[in-house]
Design a protein around this motif. Structure first.
Motif, PDB file in Angstrom:
ATOM      1  N   MET A   1       0.832  -1.179   0.000  1.00  0.00           N
ATOM      2  CA  MET A   1       0.000   0.000   0.000  1.00  0.00           C
ATOM      3  C   MET A   1       0.882   1.249   0.000  1.00  0.00           C
ATOM      4  SD  MET A   1      -3.348  -0.126   0.264  1.00  0.00           S
ATOM      5  CE  MET A   1      -4.740  -0.982   0.838  1.00  0.00           C
ATOM      6  N   LYS A   2       0.454   2.211  -0.767  1.00  0.00           N
ATOM      7  CA  LYS A   2       1.148   3.492  -0.795  1.00  0.00           C
ATOM      8  C   LYS A   2       0.344   4.480   0.036  1.00  0.00           C
ATOM      9  CE  LYS A   2       2.980   7.027  -3.752  1.00  0.00           C
ATOM     10  NZ  LYS A   2       3.576   7.277  -5.027  1.00  0.00           N
ATOM     11  N   LEU A  32     -17.305  13.747   6.610  1.00  0.00           N
ATOM     12  CA  LEU A  32     -18.720  13.602   6.930  1.00  0.00           C
ATOM     13  C   LEU A  32     -19.106  14.494   8.111  1.00  0.00           C
ATOM     14  CD1 LEU A  32     -18.998   9.717   6.589  1.00  0.00           C
ATOM     15  CD2 LEU A  32     -19.163  11.482   4.814  1.00  0.00           C
ATOM     16  N   SER A  33     -20.400  14.593   8.365  1.00  0.00           N
ATOM     17  CA  SER A  33     -20.885  15.451   9.452  1.00  0.00           C
ATOM     18  C   SER A  33     -20.343  15.013  10.809  1.00  0.00           C
ATOM     19  CB  SER A  33     -22.411  15.485   9.476  1.00  0.00           C
ATOM     20  OG  SER A  33     -22.933  14.191   9.656  1.00  0.00           O
ATOM     21  N   ASN A  34     -20.028  13.714  10.959  1.00  0.00           N
ATOM     22  CA  ASN A  34     -19.476  13.215  12.224  1.00  0.00           C
ATOM     23  C   ASN A  34     -17.955  13.390  12.308  1.00  0.00           C
ATOM     24  OD1 ASN A  34     -18.456  11.208  10.567  1.00  0.00           O
ATOM     25  ND2 ASN A  34     -19.630   9.542  11.493  1.00  0.00           N
ATOM     26  N   GLY A  35     -17.350  14.010  11.279  1.00  0.00           N
ATOM     27  CA  GLY A  35     -15.908  14.250  11.268  1.00  0.00           C
ATOM     28  C   GLY A  35     -15.095  13.161  10.606  1.00  0.00           C
ATOM     29  N   GLU A  36     -15.720  12.013  10.345  1.00  0.00           N
ATOM     30  CA  GLU A  36     -15.022  10.899   9.697  1.00  0.00           C
ATOM     31  C   GLU A  36     -14.668  11.276   8.258  1.00  0.00           C
ATOM     32  OE1 GLU A  36     -15.683   6.083   9.237  1.00  0.00           O
ATOM     33  OE2 GLU A  36     -17.264   7.313  10.097  1.00  0.00           O
ATOM     34  N   VAL A  37     -13.515  10.801   7.785  1.00  0.00           N
ATOM     35  CA  VAL A  37     -13.063  11.089   6.421  1.00  0.00           C
ATOM     36  C   VAL A  37     -13.146   9.811   5.587  1.00  0.00           C
ATOM     37  CG1 VAL A  37     -11.163  11.936   4.994  1.00  0.00           C
ATOM     38  CG2 VAL A  37     -11.533  12.910   7.271  1.00  0.00           C
ATOM     39  N   LYS A  38     -13.717   9.933   4.382  1.00  0.00           N
ATOM     40  CA  LYS A  38     -13.869   8.810   3.464  1.00  0.00           C
ATOM     41  C   LYS A  38     -13.260   9.183   2.120  1.00  0.00           C
ATOM     42  CE  LYS A  38     -16.645   6.313   6.136  1.00  0.00           C
ATOM     43  NZ  LYS A  38     -16.389   4.962   6.540  1.00  0.00           N
ATOM     44  N   ALA A  39     -12.783   8.174   1.372  1.00  0.00           N
ATOM     45  CA  ALA A  39     -12.202   8.411   0.049  1.00  0.00           C
ATOM     46  C   ALA A  39     -12.684   7.327  -0.914  1.00  0.00           C
ATOM     47  CB  ALA A  39     -10.676   8.407   0.118  1.00  0.00           C
ATOM     48  N   VAL A  40     -13.112   7.772  -2.093  1.00  0.00           N
ATOM     49  CA  VAL A  40     -13.559   6.864  -3.155  1.00  0.00           C
ATOM     50  C   VAL A  40     -13.010   7.379  -4.479  1.00  0.00           C
ATOM     51  CG1 VAL A  40     -15.701   6.224  -1.962  1.00  0.00           C
ATOM     52  CG2 VAL A  40     -15.737   8.104  -3.601  1.00  0.00           C
ATOM     53  N   GLU A  41     -13.052   6.509  -5.499  1.00  0.00           N
ATOM     54  CA  GLU A  41     -12.641   6.995  -6.807  1.00  0.00           C
ATOM     55  C   GLU A  41     -13.600   8.106  -7.223  1.00  0.00           C
ATOM     56  OE1 GLU A  41     -13.313   4.453 -10.360  1.00  0.00           O
ATOM     57  OE2 GLU A  41     -14.183   3.042  -8.929  1.00  0.00           O
ATOM     58  N   ASN A  42     -13.092   9.093  -7.921  1.00  0.00           N
ATOM     59  CA  ASN A  42     -13.874  10.277  -8.273  1.00  0.00           C
ATOM     60  C   ASN A  42     -14.570  10.101  -9.616  1.00  0.00           C
ATOM     61  OD1 ASN A  42     -14.917  12.844  -7.909  1.00  0.00           O
ATOM     62  ND2 ASN A  42     -13.220  13.826  -8.961  1.00  0.00           N
ATOM     63  N   PRO A  89      -8.718   3.249   1.869  1.00  0.00           N
ATOM     64  CA  PRO A  89      -8.565   3.468   3.303  1.00  0.00           C
ATOM     65  C   PRO A  89      -8.025   4.869   3.577  1.00  0.00           C
ATOM     66  CG  PRO A  89      -7.545   1.386   2.634  1.00  0.00           C
ATOM     67  CD  PRO A  89      -7.892   2.132   1.385  1.00  0.00           C
ATOM     68  N   VAL A  90      -8.517   5.458   4.654  1.00  0.00           N
ATOM     69  CA  VAL A  90      -8.098   6.799   5.060  1.00  0.00           C
ATOM     70  C   VAL A  90      -7.669   6.747   6.513  1.00  0.00           C
ATOM     71  CG1 VAL A  90      -8.860   9.179   5.423  1.00  0.00           C
ATOM     72  CG2 VAL A  90      -9.710   7.899   3.463  1.00  0.00           C
ATOM     73  N   GLU A  91      -6.647   7.515   6.818  1.00  0.00           N
ATOM     74  CA  GLU A  91      -6.172   7.632   8.196  1.00  0.00           C
ATOM     75  C   GLU A  91      -6.085   9.115   8.521  1.00  0.00           C
ATOM     76  OE1 GLU A  91      -2.814   5.057   9.900  1.00  0.00           O
ATOM     77  OE2 GLU A  91      -1.809   6.909   9.264  1.00  0.00           O
ATOM     78  N   ALA A  92      -6.747   9.507   9.586  1.00  0.00           N
ATOM     79  CA  ALA A  92      -6.688  10.897  10.038  1.00  0.00           C
ATOM     80  C   ALA A  92      -6.082  10.895  11.434  1.00  0.00           C
ATOM     81  CB  ALA A  92      -8.068  11.519  10.041  1.00  0.00           C
ATOM     82  N   GLU A  93      -4.812  11.242  11.501  1.00  0.00           N
ATOM     83  CA  GLU A  93      -4.097  11.245  12.770  1.00  0.00           C
ATOM     84  C   GLU A  93      -3.743  12.684  13.100  1.00  0.00           C
ATOM     85  OE1 GLU A  93       0.144   9.635  14.252  1.00  0.00           O
ATOM     86  OE2 GLU A  93      -1.146   8.159  13.291  1.00  0.00           O
ATOM     87  N   GLY A  94      -4.209  13.136  14.265  1.00  0.00           N
ATOM     88  CA  GLY A  94      -4.040  14.545  14.574  1.00  0.00           C
ATOM     89  C   GLY A  94      -4.838  15.335  13.563  1.00  0.00           C
ATOM     90  N   ASN A  95      -4.177  16.212  12.844  1.00  0.00           N
ATOM     91  CA  ASN A  95      -4.853  17.002  11.815  1.00  0.00           C
ATOM     92  C   ASN A  95      -4.486  16.528  10.408  1.00  0.00           C
ATOM     93  OD1 ASN A  95      -6.666  19.070  11.173  1.00  0.00           O
ATOM     94  ND2 ASN A  95      -4.983  20.459  10.724  1.00  0.00           N
ATOM     95  N   GLU A  96      -3.569  15.566  10.302  1.00  0.00           N
ATOM     96  CA  GLU A  96      -3.079  15.107   9.003  1.00  0.00           C
ATOM     97  C   GLU A  96      -3.971  13.994   8.451  1.00  0.00           C
ATOM     98  OE1 GLU A  96       1.361  14.884   7.984  1.00  0.00           O
ATOM     99  OE2 GLU A  96       0.798  12.829   8.489  1.00  0.00           O
ATOM    100  N   VAL A  97      -4.324  14.109   7.166  1.00  0.00           N
ATOM    101  CA  VAL A  97      -5.163  13.104   6.510  1.00  0.00           C
ATOM    102  C   VAL A  97      -4.328  12.376   5.469  1.00  0.00           C
ATOM    103  CG1 VAL A  97      -7.222  12.720   5.104  1.00  0.00           C
ATOM    104  CG2 VAL A  97      -7.238  14.494   6.867  1.00  0.00           C
ATOM    105  N   ARG A  98      -4.363  11.024   5.544  1.00  0.00           N
ATOM    106  CA  ARG A  98      -3.616  10.195   4.598  1.00  0.00           C
ATOM    107  C   ARG A  98      -4.569   9.243   3.886  1.00  0.00           C
ATOM    108  NH1 ARG A  98      -1.689   9.421   9.409  1.00  0.00           N
ATOM    109  NH2 ARG A  98       0.066  10.615  10.133  1.00  0.00           N
ATOM    110  N   VAL A  99      -4.326   9.045   2.595  1.00  0.00           N
ATOM    111  CA  VAL A  99      -5.087   8.088   1.795  1.00  0.00           C
ATOM    112  C   VAL A  99      -4.132   6.977   1.390  1.00  0.00           C
ATOM    113  CG1 VAL A  99      -6.380   7.739  -0.348  1.00  0.00           C
ATOM    114  CG2 VAL A  99      -6.694   9.837   0.957  1.00  0.00           C
TER     115      VAL A  99
END
Length: 108
Positions: A1-2, A32-42, A89-99
């Motif tokens: 995974m990259k 999302l409204s609950n703060g969760e971050v999601k990623a899909v193909e555009n 998959p998305v990872e939001a650690e602290g304020n940084e968002v990674r895909v």
């Protein structure tokens, strides 16, 4: 995974998509409204509509072209319409968002 840092949570307004290109792959990222971050193909499987421009409701995005309803968790299009989109998959650690992209997803 990259793993790729795409920005901070502040870069992602709630209920609004953001298109990012990662090594030639266009990804729609949503907070999302609950703060969760999601990623899909555009790209909607129906006619290729840009999902990052769609309306977000709960854990779904509505394609801006023909209002197909797509789940941001599993990528499935709501029946009776067929199809699905890739999810990342998305990872939001602290304020940084990674895909995370599978190596085979990355375009040469």
């Amino acid at each position: 995974m990259k793993k790729v840092v795409i920005g901070s949570k502040e870069d992602l307004p709630r209920l609004t998509g953001k298109a990012v290109v990662i090594d030639g792959v266009e990804v729609a990222v949503f907070r999302l409204s609950n703060g969760e971050v999601k990623a899909v193909e555009n790209r909607c499987p129906h006619r290729g509509g840009p999902l990052a421009e769609g309306v977000v409701s709960g854990e779904f995005v509505f394609c801006p072209l023909h209002e197909w309803k797509i789940c941001l968790t599993d990528g499935k299009v709501q029946e009776p319409d067929p199809g699905c989109v890739k999810t990342y998959p998305v990872e939001a650690e602290g304020n940084e968002v990674r895909v995370f992209l599978a190596e085979e997803s990355v375009k040469a």
